[in-house]
Design a protein around this motif. Structure first.
Motif, PDB file in Angstrom:
ATOM      1  N   VAL A 325       0.844  -1.204   0.000  1.00 12.32           N
ATOM      2  CA  VAL A 325       0.000   0.000   0.000  1.00 12.32           C
ATOM      3  C   VAL A 325       0.876   1.250   0.000  1.00 12.32           C
ATOM      4  O   VAL A 325       0.627   2.217  -0.750  1.00 12.32           O
ATOM      5  N   LEU A 326       1.919   1.243   0.824  1.00 13.61           N
ATOM      6  CA  LEU A 326       2.843   2.383   0.868  1.00 13.61           C
ATOM      7  C   LEU A 326       3.502   2.599  -0.491  1.00 13.61           C
ATOM      8  O   LEU A 326       3.636   3.736  -0.960  1.00 13.61           O
ATOM      9  N   LEU A 327       3.923   1.512  -1.119  1.00 15.51           N
ATOM     10  CA  LEU A 327       4.590   1.609  -2.420  1.00 15.51           C
ATOM     11  C   LEU A 327       3.658   2.225  -3.462  1.00 15.51           C
ATOM     12  O   LEU A 327       4.082   3.075  -4.263  1.00 15.51           O
ATOM     13  N   TYR A 328       2.397   1.833  -3.418  1.00 13.82           N
ATOM     14  CA  TYR A 328       1.427   2.389  -4.375  1.00 13.82           C
ATOM     15  C   TYR A 328       1.211   3.884  -4.126  1.00 13.82           C
ATOM     16  O   TYR A 328       1.252   4.693  -5.058  1.00 13.82           O
ATOM     17  N   VAL A 332       2.118   7.143  -6.777  1.00 16.25           N
ATOM     18  CA  VAL A 332       1.124   7.967  -7.472  1.00 16.25           C
ATOM     19  C   VAL A 332       1.195   9.447  -7.053  1.00 16.25           C
ATOM     20  O   VAL A 332       0.509  10.280  -7.646  1.00 16.25           O
ATOM     21  N   VAL A 333       2.005   9.744  -6.058  1.00 20.75           N
ATOM     22  CA  VAL A 333       2.180  11.142  -5.623  1.00 20.75           C
ATOM     23  C   VAL A 333       3.566  11.611  -6.079  1.00 20.75           C
ATOM     24  O   VAL A 333       4.581  11.179  -5.519  1.00 20.75           O
ATOM     25  N   PRO A 334       3.650  12.465  -7.101  1.00 21.63           N
ATOM     26  CA  PRO A 334       4.954  12.858  -7.659  1.00 21.63           C
ATOM     27  C   PRO A 334       5.935  13.388  -6.616  1.00 21.63           C
ATOM     28  O   PRO A 334       7.132  13.091  -6.677  1.00 21.63           O
ATOM     29  N   ALA A 335       5.442  14.156  -5.649  1.00 24.86           N
ATOM     30  CA  ALA A 335       6.349  14.724  -4.645  1.00 24.86           C
ATOM     31  C   ALA A 335       6.986  13.638  -3.790  1.00 24.86           C
ATOM     32  O   ALA A 335       8.141  13.772  -3.358  1.00 24.86           O
ATOM     33  N   LEU A 336       6.245  12.570  -3.534  1.00 23.11           N
ATOM     34  CA  LEU A 336       6.790  11.451  -2.759  1.00 23.11           C
ATOM     35  C   LEU A 336       7.697  10.588  -3.615  1.00 23.11           C
ATOM     36  O   LEU A 336       8.759  10.135  -3.164  1.00 23.11           O
ATOM     37  N   ARG A 337       7.279  10.339  -4.854  1.00 25.04           N
ATOM     38  CA  ARG A 337       8.030   9.466  -5.741  1.00 25.04           C
ATOM     39  C   ARG A 337       9.424  10.013  -6.015  1.00 25.04           C
ATOM     40  O   ARG A 337      10.365   9.259  -6.277  1.00 25.04           O
TER      41      ARG A 337
END
Length: 470
Positions: A325-328, A332-337
């Motif tokens: 779930v965390l990986l997904y 999907v959040v560019p700032a996190l990715r």
């Protein structure tokens, strides 16, 4: 005479030395140098280097597993009915490893680039030889001792070494390919010679480790030729229908291996096309699929004693789902990715749960073998391992077909080195997080029904030993 003394003196309840534990585990390390390479990297090799369409590769993976459905029970029956010179099970480690290493190398030779026939012949041959080692190797586990605590320690050591192999593959292969490929990449036609050289190194190392495993193991709990003379192929399904713990474990294998096959094969695609990682970052991400084993597998005996088997499975399968779930969410959040350490952290959490749960499941195989012997008087280790092999390969078939079909459906561009469409990126993300999480939910429901406690298994093994010593 006390029960404790009886257990110590009984033939089947032996303590194993560390050289035996390490030697046996070296066999799983050897197998993982090949198996993990196939599981993690063969699809991206076939699509991006060898030149197969994803749908053709997916169908081939399904065909190979169908062949296994016929081949595995034949091997299991043959192994149980025969006693070669160097041991009922360990002999195959000696005789089958050389051709296995050869076929592993040929799978990554690009001399017939794009040829489906060559891919089929080499992959089917590799899979059949892998079964010829893996089924006896799995049965060897149950032949070393009946002691439940020893089996737990043996499994922990085995899984540590298996994950050492996984780490060598996950981290080492991208690094080697980056150094050996003329363009520094692992997903281009120019990297074909680098793939061949890399697989040769790993196959030769696997051969040496399997020979070490052969030299350090000794069978103690096996049935004689007179006891296995009436073993038949039909025993496989007879055992399946009357051995409830075996059925539960078999269905758990299906979901667990499907989950691993989907997630492992998607990992390199995810890092290259979703995260736009370089070879070093791909290596780091894939390595984190094995690193938690060195932290948590040594704790498994203590954790199991504290909470019990079923609770341990529940805890770690839930941890794996949280990691996915965390990986997904991160993806999907560019700032996190953009924060690669967050991607690594999610992969570490996911892998922690997966490694402990899927690592310890192998300790249950000797238990269901003993349960079958208790019920019907036959210790058909080869057949039981063939049966579990059928189900884990059914999971591998499911896990092998899904990635190729999803990639075909979302229009994956095998000619692109680093960029895919938004739909293709979303398909890859489903493969690396969503589908594996759904499979783990099913696995959690299945394993919650496993009822053989350590106390029950100890009681069963004592009864079996008393029967044999009468």
């Amino acid at each position: 005479m006390s029960v404790a003394v009886s257990l110590n003196e009984a033939k089947g309840f032996c303590r194993l030395g560390w050289l035996t534990r390490i030697g046996f585990g070296a066999g799983d390390l050897a197998q993982n140098l090949v198996y993990q390479t196939i599981s993690i990297y063969l699809l991206i090799y076939y699509t991006n280097v060898y030149g197969l369409d994803p749908s053709a590769a997916a169908f081939m993976f399904l065909v190979v597993r169908v062949v296994d459905l016929v081949w595995d029970p034949l091997v299991g029956t043959f192994v149980d009915k025969h006693s070669p010179r160097f041991g009922k099970y360990r002999s195959y480690l000696l005789f089958a490893e050389v051709p296995l290493s050869g076929f592993a190398i040929m799978c990554f030779w690009n001399g017939y680039s794009g040829s489906l026939l060559y891919a089929y012949v080499t992959y089917v041959g590799l899979s059949m030889l892998y079964t010829l080692i893996n089924v006896p190797y799995g049965a060897l586990n149950a032949s070393l001792t009946r002691d439940t605590n020893e089996i737990t320690i043996l499994t922990s050591v085995r899984m540590l070494l298996a994950n050492t192999g996984g780490l060598a593959v996950a981290y080492g292969i991208p690094v080697l390919l980056a150094k050996l490929s003329p363009d520094g990449k692992m997903n281009t036609a120019a990297s074909s010679d680098a793939w061949l050289t890399t697989m040769t190194i790993y196959a030769v190392a696997g051969l040496a480790l399997m020979l070490f495993c052969f030299s350090q193991t000794r069978e103690r709990v096996v049935m004689g030729d007179d006891e296995t003379a009436d073993v038949r192929l039909s025993d496989l399904w007879t055992e399946f229908f009357r051995n409830r713990p075996l059925r539960i474990l078999a269905f758990f294998f299906v979901t667990a291996f499907a989950m691993m096959a989907v997630g492992n094969s998607a990992g390199s695609y995810y890092m290259i096309y979703n995260i736009h990682a370089d070879a070093g970052q791909v290596a780091n991400f894939m390595a984190l699929g094995s690193v938690p084993a060195f932290i948590f597998m040594p704790m498994v005996p203590a954790i199991k004693r504290k909470v019990g088997k079923r609770a341990m499975f529940s805890i770690f399968l839930s941890v794996a789902i949280v990691g996915m779930v965390l990986l997904y969410v991160i993806s999907v959040v560019p700032a996190l990715r953009a924060n690669i350490w967050m991607v690594y952290a999610a992969q570490f959490v996911k892998s922690t749960g997966v490694i402990v749960a899927t690592g310890y499941m192998w300790a249950l195989v000797p238990e269901v073998i003993s349960y079958g012997e208790y019920v019907n008087g036959k210790r058909i280790s080869g057949i039981v391992n063939a049966l579990t092999g059928i189900f884990y390969k059914a999971g591998m078939a499911l896990g092998g077909v899904i990635p190729g079909m999803v990639l075909a459906f979302v229009g994956f561009d095998k000619g692109s080195e680093s960029v895919q469409s938004p739909l293709a990126e979303q398909g890859i993300l489903w493969l690396v997080a969503v589908i594996p999480a759904a499979l783990l939910v099913v696995a959690l429901m299945i394993i919650s029904r496993y009822e053989l406690t350590d106390e029950r298994i100890d009681e069963i093994n004592r009864v079996i030993e008393r029967r044999r010593n009468v």
